[in-house]
Each structure stands twice: as C-alpha cells, then as structure tokens.
Design a protein around this motif. Sequence first.
Motif, PDB file in Angstrom:
ATOM      1  N   LYS A 119       6.870  10.794   5.538  1.00 46.05           N
ATOM      2  CA  LYS A 119       5.631  11.123   4.832  1.00 46.05           C
ATOM      3  C   LYS A 119       5.120   9.887   4.112  1.00 46.05           C
ATOM      4  N   GLU A 120       6.038   9.208   3.415  1.00 37.91           N
ATOM      5  CA  GLU A 120       5.672   8.038   2.625  1.00 37.91           C
ATOM      6  C   GLU A 120       6.775   6.985   2.743  1.00 37.91           C
ATOM      7  N   ILE A 121       6.363   5.741   2.965  1.00 34.85           N
ATOM      8  CA  ILE A 121       7.290   4.601   3.019  1.00 34.85           C
ATOM      9  C   ILE A 121       7.294   3.945   1.638  1.00 34.85           C
ATOM     10  N   LYS A 122       8.501   3.744   1.076  1.00 32.50           N
ATOM     11  CA  LYS A 122       8.596   3.210  -0.290  1.00 32.50           C
ATOM     12  C   LYS A 122       9.202   1.817  -0.338  1.00 32.50           C
ATOM     13  N   VAL A 123       9.310   1.146   0.823  1.00 30.86           N
ATOM     14  CA  VAL A 123       9.832  -0.219   0.891  1.00 30.86           C
ATOM     15  C   VAL A 123       8.888  -1.055   1.746  1.00 30.86           C
ATOM     16  N   SER A 124       9.075  -2.363   1.722  1.00 27.25           N
ATOM     17  CA  SER A 124       8.211  -3.281   2.469  1.00 27.25           C
ATOM     18  C   SER A 124       9.033  -4.120   3.432  1.00 27.25           C
ATOM     19  N   GLU A 125       8.383  -4.608   4.489  1.00 27.97           N
ATOM     20  CA  GLU A 125       9.055  -5.510   5.421  1.00 27.97           C
ATOM     21  C   GLU A 125       9.576  -6.723   4.663  1.00 27.97           C
ATOM     22  N   GLY A 126      10.805  -7.115   4.989  1.00 24.48           N
ATOM     23  CA  GLY A 126      11.419  -8.272   4.340  1.00 24.48           C
ATOM     24  C   GLY A 126      12.207  -7.922   3.086  1.00 24.48           C
ATOM     25  N   GLU A 127      12.049  -6.682   2.608  1.00 22.42           N
ATOM     26  CA  GLU A 127      12.736  -6.267   1.383  1.00 22.42           C
ATOM     27  C   GLU A 127      14.219  -6.019   1.638  1.00 22.42           C
ATOM     28  N   GLU A 128      15.059  -6.492   0.714  1.00 25.57           N
ATOM     29  CA  GLU A 128      16.486  -6.176   0.771  1.00 25.57           C
ATOM     30  C   GLU A 128      16.683  -4.843   0.066  1.00 25.57           C
ATOM     31  N   ILE A 129      17.367  -3.935   0.753  1.00 24.92           N
ATOM     32  CA  ILE A 129      17.599  -2.614   0.170  1.00 24.92           C
ATOM     33  C   ILE A 129      19.095  -2.371   0.007  1.00 24.92           C
ATOM     34  N   LYS A 130      19.412  -1.445  -0.891  1.00 29.43           N
ATOM     35  CA  LYS A 130      20.810  -1.133  -1.199  1.00 29.43           C
ATOM     36  C   LYS A 130      21.149   0.271  -0.732  1.00 29.43           C
ATOM     37  N   GLN A 131      22.406   0.467  -0.372  1.00 27.90           N
ATOM     38  CA  GLN A 131      22.893   1.779   0.052  1.00 27.90           C
ATOM     39  C   GLN A 131      22.568   2.810  -1.027  1.00 27.90           C
ATOM     40  N   GLY A 132      22.027   3.956  -0.590  1.00 28.38           N
ATOM     41  CA  GLY A 132      21.699   5.037  -1.512  1.00 28.38           C
ATOM     42  C   GLY A 132      20.317   4.942  -2.133  1.00 28.38           C
ATOM     43  N   GLN A 133      19.655   3.803  -1.942  1.00 30.19           N
ATOM     44  CA  GLN A 133      18.305   3.616  -2.488  1.00 30.19           C
ATOM     45  C   GLN A 133      17.328   4.569  -1.797  1.00 30.19           C
ATOM     46  N   VAL A 134      16.384   5.138  -2.566  1.00 31.88           N
ATOM     47  CA  VAL A 134      15.327   5.957  -1.976  1.00 31.88           C
ATOM     48  C   VAL A 134      14.342   5.015  -1.294  1.00 31.88           C
ATOM     49  N   ILE A 135      14.207   5.156   0.032  1.00 30.38           N
ATOM     50  CA  ILE A 135      13.347   4.239   0.787  1.00 30.38           C
ATOM     51  C   ILE A 135      12.093   4.922   1.329  1.00 30.38           C
ATOM     52  N   ALA A 136      12.078   6.255   1.299  1.00 33.25           N
ATOM     53  CA  ALA A 136      10.954   6.991   1.886  1.00 33.25           C
ATOM     54  C   ALA A 136      11.024   8.448   1.478  1.00 33.25           C
ATOM     55  N   GLU A 152      10.935  -3.668   9.662  1.00 36.04           N
ATOM     56  CA  GLU A 152       9.679  -3.031  10.048  1.00 36.04           C
ATOM     57  C   GLU A 152       9.399  -1.865   9.120  1.00 36.04           C
ATOM     58  N   ALA A 153       8.152  -1.758   8.696  1.00 36.67           N
ATOM     59  CA  ALA A 153       7.669  -0.616   7.909  1.00 36.67           C
ATOM     60  C   ALA A 153       6.236  -0.407   8.372  1.00 36.67           C
ATOM     61  N   ALA A 154       6.033   0.547   9.279  1.00 34.65           N
ATOM     62  CA  ALA A 154       4.748   0.657   9.963  1.00 34.65           C
ATOM     63  C   ALA A 154       4.522   2.078  10.465  1.00 34.65           C
ATOM     64  N   PHE A 155       3.358   2.289  11.101  1.00 29.83           N
ATOM     65  CA  PHE A 155       3.060   3.559  11.755  1.00 29.83           C
ATOM     66  C   PHE A 155       3.141   3.354  13.262  1.00 29.83           C
ATOM     67  N   LYS A 156       3.882   4.230  13.941  1.00 33.18           N
ATOM     68  CA  LYS A 156       3.986   4.213  15.404  1.00 33.18           C
ATOM     69  C   LYS A 156       3.541   5.581  15.910  1.00 33.18           C
ATOM     70  N   THR A 157       2.913   5.615  17.067  1.00 31.99           N
ATOM     71  CA  THR A 157       2.370   6.866  17.583  1.00 31.99           C
ATOM     72  C   THR A 157       3.416   7.972  17.649  1.00 31.99           C
ATOM     73  N   ALA A 158       4.560   7.715  18.281  1.00 33.20           N
ATOM     74  CA  ALA A 158       5.567   8.764  18.482  1.00 33.20           C
ATOM     75  C   ALA A 158       6.364   9.057  17.219  1.00 33.20           C
ATOM     76  N   CYS A 159       6.775   8.004  16.522  1.00 34.90           N
ATOM     77  CA  CYS A 159       7.683   8.151  15.369  1.00 34.90           C
ATOM     78  C   CYS A 159       6.954   8.357  14.052  1.00 34.90           C
ATOM     79  N   GLY A 160       5.644   8.180  14.054  1.00 39.96           N
ATOM     80  CA  GLY A 160       4.897   8.271  12.806  1.00 39.96           C
ATOM     81  C   GLY A 160       5.227   7.105  11.903  1.00 39.96           C
ATOM     82  N   ASN A 161       5.253   7.358  10.597  1.00 35.57           N
ATOM     83  CA  ASN A 161       5.642   6.314   9.647  1.00 35.57           C
ATOM     84  C   ASN A 161       7.118   6.021   9.867  1.00 35.57           C
ATOM     85  N   VAL A 162       7.449   4.752  10.101  1.00 39.50           N
ATOM     86  CA  VAL A 162       8.811   4.386  10.477  1.00 39.50           C
ATOM     87  C   VAL A 162       9.280   3.160   9.688  1.00 39.50           C
TER      88      VAL A 162
END
Length: 136
Positions: A89-106, A62-72
Amino acid sequence: LTARQQHVSENLVYPEWTWPAVSRDVSLSFGRQENGTYSDHVNIAGASGDEIYAVADGVVTEAAFKTACGNVIVVDIGDGVTVKYGHLKEIKVSEGEEIKQGQVIASLGQTGMATGPNLLFAVMVDGEAVDPLGAE
C-alpha cells in the motif's frame, strides 16, 4: 490440510530472519499451483495497512511501482540473497537506504495484480527463486 493451513506457523528459509508481516496466513504457496501455474513467491494475506517488516539487514536496491507486483521493494541482504516485497500500500524506505531487521519498511496493500490485501514475498539466491518458507 490446505496449503494455507500448512504454512501458518512455518519458519522462513533462513531461521534467523524476522517474519515479514503481522499475519501468518499464507494464501499462496511457492512452486507449482493447482491450476498448473508456477509461483516464484508466497503471498501472505492480511489487513490493508498492516506493517511490513524487514526480514534482515540489507540495502534497498529498488522501491518502485511494477504492473504485476504493484508497489514493490527489493532488498539486497548480501551473499547473493535478495528479498522482494510486493503489493504494498505504502513504501516507507528509499532506494539506497540501509535498513535493519525488524524495521517497518512498508504497509500491506492490494496494488498491482493482487486480488486481495496481501504481501508478495519472494527470495532469490544468486538470481534463482527459492521457497521463502524453506520447504522442499
């Protein structure tokens, strides 16, 4: 010590994980709060725009906006473990994306119901919230 000071240098629930933020200033601890409410996450206070890191390899579910959590962002780590990063503030990944430990995601922000710039950091194991800092 205040709850904030107690957690400044504590490790995460899984010691092999990377700390998710630039700051180590835990401004809200997991569990029952002084005002009687219950928190299923910790907040890590920081500067708006600070980099947020993936704690472990996983897939963004999930990479979305939620009322309580904001960008999540929600990441499936495997073995029933999911990690949620909120108030971004900013989401830098997309739903379905494989990410690696230490990667900047947001980047750290103050979205949703945040009262200041911080990272909402939550860990679920088999659908149950656990303390991300591993405290009992």
